[in-house]
Design an enzyme around this catalytic site. Structure first.
Site, mmCIF file in Angstrom:
data_model
loop_
_atom_site.group_PDB
_atom_site.id
_atom_site.type_symbol
_atom_site.label_atom_id
_atom_site.label_comp_id
_atom_site.label_asym_id
_atom_site.label_seq_id
_atom_site.Cartn_x
_atom_site.Cartn_y
_atom_site.Cartn_z
ATOM 1 N N ARG A 266 18.220 17.435 28.286
ATOM 2 C CA ARG A 266 17.678 18.793 28.394
ATOM 3 C C ARG A 266 16.159 18.789 28.264
ATOM 4 O O ARG A 266 15.568 19.675 27.664
ATOM 5 C CB ARG A 266 18.308 19.721 27.351
ATOM 6 N N SER B 20 25.158 27.835 26.734
ATOM 7 C CA SER B 20 25.288 26.952 25.577
ATOM 8 C C SER B 20 24.067 27.114 24.676
ATOM 9 O O SER B 20 22.936 26.932 25.112
ATOM 10 C CB SER B 20 25.422 25.503 26.039
ATOM 11 N N GLU C 201 19.348 24.799 22.153
ATOM 12 C CA GLU C 201 19.066 24.476 23.552
ATOM 13 C C GLU C 201 18.415 25.672 24.233
ATOM 14 O O GLU C 201 17.582 25.522 25.122
ATOM 15 C CB GLU C 201 20.369 24.106 24.262
#
Length: 300
Positions: free
Chosen positions: A171, A221, A291
């Site tokens: 990420r 998420s 995230e």
């Protein structure tokens, strides 16, 4: 300043004091001072150079799928790429502008019997945001297929970054530190069997619909996967499923998601995220790292 903007950027789609919750996947977010929708790269460059000349802060919001905008909103220019969304196919290479919908781009790949993009068939958001975050799912990620990205520098100049220079990680991409803005991206795919591509995309879509709370607004998420663990499992083991602050709740369907079930606020999201981090750390010793990006100003 509004009159100056109207004069210097005449003809451009710019909205003043615009509530951002109208555009975010979470349905939260205060106003942007100036919300701009450039129709092409020339308009984008005009906006950035004008903002720089006036010392007005600016940022690109993308499709706002993995972002929480605070209730106080964002000062300066917020730029959205909804109108920069062209996708072209040249042989085995797909080039997509930053505002192109990522899911639609995977469908274009399928239409042309190109394989490699199936993993992203259920990831909401834009191509630009996917490159920025190195989006991934089900074992695939953008780093596996990116050829290059054209970016706009903070000074308003265009340049190309090859995939090998993107410093991709989990990420993560170099763009998160450089301040560059993705304008378009090229992806290298492979010829495949149309039926097999379709079956794989159908399988992944089924898994997503089975496991994820798609019926409510959410930011996707919330937490990165901690090494050796799964965030959702840790949250479930801490008995946090269904935990609610204000109008935001830890999803009872998938604990890795937080859903806006009752006109929640960005502050509700932040408070719940902090509560989950603290509770999981106290019960398991594992520190969860968000995230989702949290941006803008608080009302507090």
């Amino acid at each position: 300043m509004i009159k100056t903007i109207q004069k210097e950027l005449e003809g451009l789609d710019i909205r003043f004091d615009e509530p951002l919750k109208k555009y975010t996947y979470t349905k939260v977010g205060g106003p942007a001072d100036y919300l701009a929708f450039p129709r092409n790269r020339l308009e984008l460059s005009r906006i950035v150079k004008f903002a720089n000349s006036q010392n007005i802060p600016w940022m690109v919001l993308g499709n706002a799928s993995n972002i929480i905008v605070r209730d106080g909103g964002i000062r300066g220019f917020v730029i959205m790429f909804d109108k920069l969304s062209t996708v072209t196919v040249n042989g085995y290479v797909i080039e997509a502008e930053a505002g192109a919908n990522l899911i639609e781009t995977t469908r274009i790949a399928r239409y042309h019997s190109l394989t490699g993009f199936e993993f992203a068939c259920g990831i909401p958001g834009s191509v630009g945001g996917a490159v920025f975050m190195n989006a991934g799912a089900y074992g695939g990620e953008i780093a596996h297929i990116l050829l290059s990205a054209q970016v706009l520098t903070p000074q308003g100049e265009l340049k190309t970054i090859e995939a090998r220079n993107m410093q991709f990680g989990y990420r993560h991409s170099v763009i998160q530190e450089s301040g560059d803005i993705v304008i378009s991206a090229k992806f290298a795919l492979k010829p495949g069997d149309h039926l097999m591509i379709t079956q794989e995309m159908d399988r992944l879509t089924y898994l997503r619909e089975l496991k994820q709370p798609l019926e409510y607004p959410s930011c996707g998420s919330v937490f990165k996967r901690p090494p050796g663990h799964f965030a959702g499992q840790l949250i479930s083991e801490a008995h946090l499923k269904g935990q609610r602050i204000g109008g935001v709740e830890v999803s009872q369907k998938h604990a890795g998601f937080m859903v806006n079930i009752a006109e929640g606020s960005a502050q509700d999201y932040e408070n719940l995220i902090e509560h989950v981090i603290n509770t999981v750390e106290s019960t398991s010793g594992v520190h969860l790292e968000p995230e989702v990006r949290i941006i803008g100003e608080s009302l507090l």
